[in-house]
Design an enzyme around this catalytic site. Structure first.
Site, mmCIF file in Angstrom:
data_model
loop_
_atom_site.group_PDB
_atom_site.id
_atom_site.type_symbol
_atom_site.label_atom_id
_atom_site.label_comp_id
_atom_site.label_asym_id
_atom_site.label_seq_id
_atom_site.Cartn_x
_atom_site.Cartn_y
_atom_site.Cartn_z
ATOM 1 C CG ASP A 465 -2.092 0.645 0.736
ATOM 2 O OD1 ASP A 465 -2.317 1.746 -0.427
ATOM 3 O OD2 ASP A 465 -3.547 0.582 1.743
ATOM 4 C CG ASP A 533 -9.916 2.138 0.170
ATOM 5 O OD1 ASP A 533 -9.374 1.095 -0.339
ATOM 6 O OD2 ASP A 533 -9.098 3.298 0.964
HETATM 7 C C1 GLA Z 1 -5.348 2.056 2.229
HETATM 8 C C2 GLA Z 1 -6.346 0.843 1.514
HETATM 9 C C3 GLA Z 1 -7.401 -0.352 2.028
HETATM 10 C C4 GLA Z 1 -6.621 -0.909 3.583
HETATM 11 C C5 GLA Z 1 -6.183 0.621 4.243
HETATM 12 C C6 GLA Z 1 -5.297 0.181 5.291
HETATM 13 O O1 GLA Z 1 -6.828 2.462 2.910
HETATM 14 O O2 GLA Z 1 -6.725 1.181 0.020
HETATM 15 O O3 GLA Z 1 -7.520 -1.190 1.411
HETATM 16 O O4 GLA Z 1 -5.640 -1.518 3.162
HETATM 17 O O5 GLA Z 1 -5.280 1.313 3.288
HETATM 18 O O6 GLA Z 1 -5.142 0.770 6.081
#
Ligand code: GLA
Length: 731
Positions: A465, A533
């Site tokens: 990420d 997301d």
């Molecule tokens: C980001 C990612 C999510 C999740 C969060 C975890 O927002 O896009 O899918 O993994 O971080 O903190």
């Protein structure tokens, strides 16, 4: 074993004396790209379009239409340039004259390099590279800029490539968005003036706009007809795409690293290599260009391309930071029990004693497993998953730290920060970016992955990420702050090279607050990306549709999540949510213990159905049929296997108004001469199935009549959330 991009160049290069032939043609199966290179003259672009035969080529050559192949600040001082360089003596112009050309072939097509120099500055040289991919109908172009002298030069602009497009009724399609609203489609006619699409965030480069565009040459974009040129800048850092239209009948398209705050000092003896610009031409509309990108990407750029991804459960929306071993074991058992193949623990499993990662305000940078959460460690999870017959994966965010971390306290100089100013933080009020320009930080970041893998060698999946921009742009390590953005990307690429050299077989997902880093620059090291997301099935139809303009379903992670949806609050029945996720790389992003027995059964059936179709969905040819952006209350698409023996048809009602009839959706991409057995997939209790279910009909019939689905309920009942997934198998 999954593969990293490798070009097996069959080196039959010839350096041409350039006495006779001056034109150079790169043909693909359906397109030709023609350049002219005469010794001592400027390199010229002559043509990009439909495949030419000998006679056609003569017509192009005698047509007299030519442009500089790579305009510099000199070609015509009022014209925009691809290259602007400040010579050691302060001269701000450069003249490119062809010195030599090398032509060769590699297993997938042809290679062409035009070597140029400047008569006034013999130490300065530029090599223009072109590579064709015959069956994928792609041309890659990039540039090498060399300072062979002893004094530094400064590059003020250094695009990867330039393409003139004749003015007419040309439209440009591009992707724009933001968090949880990625890849909104923008189609606009090109007019006089300048249109710029760019990103200057330092890291999350597709957060606001994408570095890929499509030009529809025959007016308003059509999915399945019309001539289209597609362009993708294969770069993950700051970029600029510019279309400049003056009064001379040409749209000038430039693509490259953004020079904004990024002038580049080219040291003595140094060669600057630009990222690649991938171009494609199609006369089968937008989706024709998309298929070319998908085929090329799967074969040559996507790590692990052509190998469908596993069906997984990711813990994030199910438990967020609330990780404990018993619950993780249960989730692993749950996904195994419905036929899934992988369980992934998201954020929250690590930290330090002082800064446990119990929320997003601390702990990033301290990559110690929290024993209170997972007493048997990551290996314990690997073992537990193995017992269930599934694989195990883990979330990391290795390029980042929180100011509330032991890492930050120990190495405040490892953070991107503008020379002692108060650092501007991101997520959680404490998130900062690590300075990957610094080799010590590169070692540290590689060490995070290496450490995790050594702790639990059975880990087979990593979600990588990246949730912050460069908000305080500066590198404590670099002497020349103009190089920050470029050196950061170089540092990241070095780390990824090391990760892949050590762990070529693990699957790595590229995530950046969802889809803020979706580009062909990073995918050579990643197997897939987290598309958004936003897991709301209705909005996902739009996000996945536009992402598919440039990226194959194999790379698009699409997860079934809870209802009401956590991002939009929308309530959508499970069948519809599954039907949307099944059109990409299917996964789950929920707490399975909240599912009823009936819902579990639906998931089990869907997973089993998906296994029959995933090769075609993830690695087949895409035909987009009805766009969710067209306000027809409908969206529909189809994937066909290369030999057209299997196809999967998706149909989703997006909004229902009485009297607005969906009509028949005609199929494309199947063989009119064959007969197809029709099977409705993902059947759910009470939901209608196609009247053709179980029947066999000709491809011709489906192409000319398509599928028609009557309203779900004729009078009182709800017609919302109506969807179908249909398998077609050739007899
Ligand atoms: C980001 C990612 C999510 C999740 C969060 C975890 O927002 O896009 O899918 O993994 O971080 O903190």
């Amino acid at each position: 074993m999954k593969k990293i991009i490798l070009f097996a160049v069959v080196a039959v290069f010839s350096f041409l004396p350039l006495t006779g032939r001056a034109q150079f043609v790169l043909d693909t199966d359906n397109s030709s790209f023609v350049l002219k290179a005469e010794k001592g003259q400027a390199p010229l672009f002559l043509y990009y379009g439909a495949l030419l035969d000998k006679g056609d080529l003569q017509a192009v050559l005698s047509g007299g239409h030519s442009h500089s192949a790579y305009p510099t600040r000199l070609t015509d001082t009022s014209a925009p340039e691809a290259l602007s360089v400040e010579m050691p003596d302060g001269n701000m112009t450069a003249k490119l004259c062809v010195e030599s050309v090398s032509e060769g072939s590699w297993e997938g097509g042809k290679e062409l390099t035009i070597n140029c120099s400047d008569p006034l500055y013999p130490n300065f040289s530029v090599a223009l590279h072109y590579r064709s991919y015959s069956s994928e109908n792609m041309i890659e172009t990039w540039t090498e800029i060399r300072n062979g002298g002893r004094k530094p030069m400064t590059l003020h602009r250094f695009d990867s490539g330039f393409l003139p497009i004749s003015e007419g009724n040309v439209w440009m399609t591009s992707l724009h968005g933001g968090w949880a609203a990625e890849a909104e489609l923008v189609s606009e006619p090109l007019r006089k003036g300048t249109r710029e699409i760019s990103a200057h965030t330092g890291v999350k480069n597709s957060d606001i706009a994408h570095s890929e565009v499509l030009f529809s040459l025959d007016g308003e974009p059509c999915e399945n007809s019309g001539r289209v040129i597609g362009a993708a800048l294969c770069y993950a850092g700051n970029f600029e795409l510019r279309v400049i239209t003056r009064d001379d009948g040409v749209h000038r398209f430039f693509a490259g690293i953004s020079p904004r705050d990024s002038w580049y000092t080219l040291a003595k003896g140094e060669t600057f290599t630009t990222p690649k610009l991938a171009l494609t031409w199609s006369d089968e509309g937008l989706v024709g260009a998309s298929r070319n990108f998908h085929r090329w990407g799967r074969k040559y750029r996507l790590h692990g391309g052509g190998v469908p991804g596993d069906i997984l459960l990711n813990s994030w929306e199910g438990v967020y930071f609330d990780i404990n071993e018993a619950e993780m074991h249960k989730m692993a058992r749950d996904i195994a029990s419905i036929g899934g193949e992988l369980f992934v623990i998201d954020d929250g499993w690590f930290g330090s004693e002082k800064y446990p990662r119990d929320h997003d305000r601390q702990g990033l940078g301290d990559w110690t497993l929290l024993k209170n959460k997972l007493p048997h460690g990551l290996q314990g999870m690997v073992d537990e998953c193995r017992k269930e017959g599934i694989k195990f994966g883990i979330w990391v965010e290795p390029e980042m730290a929180n100011t509330t971390s032991v890492l930050y306290e120990t190495h405040p100089d490892w953070i991107i920060n503008d020379n002692g100013r108060e650092v501007i933080t991101g997520r959680g009020g404490t998130q900062v970016v690590l300075d990957l320009c610094n080799p010590a930080v590169q070692d540290y970041v590689f060490g995070i992955i290496d450490g995790v893998m050594k702790q639990a060698p059975g880990i087979s999946y990593i979600k990588w990420d990246c949730n912050n921009h460069m908000r305080s742009p500066g590198s404590p390590y670099l002497k020349n702050q103009n190089h920050l953005y470029i050196e950061y990307m170089r540092g990241l690429e070095k780390v990824l090279e090391r990760v892949r050299a050590a762990y070529p077989d693990i699957t790595i997902q590229l995530c950046s607050s969802g889809g803020a880093r979706v580009n062909w620059g990073l995918l050579p090291w990643f197997d897939e990306f987290w598309t958004s997301d936003n897991t709301d099935a209705l909005q996902r139809l739009r996000i996945q549709w536009s992402t598919s303009l440039f990226f194959p379903a194999e790379a698009m992670a699409c997860h079934v999540s809870a209802s009401p949806n956590h991002q939009t609050g929308r309530i959508i029945p499970l069948k519809y949510r599954i039907d949307v996720a099944m059109s990409g790389r299917l996964g789950f992003e929920l707490q399975p213990s909240t599912l009823s027995e009936e819902e579990r059964e639906l998931c089990r059936n869907a997973v089993s159905d998906y296994k029959k179709i995933r090769q075609t969905v993830q690695c087949g040819d895409l035909y987009r049929l009805v766009s969710p952006f067209d306000d027809k209350g409908l969206s529909s698409l189809l994937y066909a296997s290369e030999d057209k023996s299997q196809a999967v048809f998706f149909w989703w009602r997006t909004v229902y108004y009485r009297g607005q009839h969906a009509g028949n959706v005609l199929l494309k991409g199947i063989d009119p001469e064959r007969h197809y057995k029709i099977t409705e997939l993902n059947k759910a209790p009470g939901e209608p199935v196609s009247e053709l279910d179980g029947k066999t009909v000709s491809g011709r019939y489906l192409i000319s009549n398509g599928f028609f689905f009557p309203e779900k309920n004729s009078y009182h009942g709800s017609n919302d959330w109506h969807s179908h997934v249909i398998l077609l198998e050739a007899e």
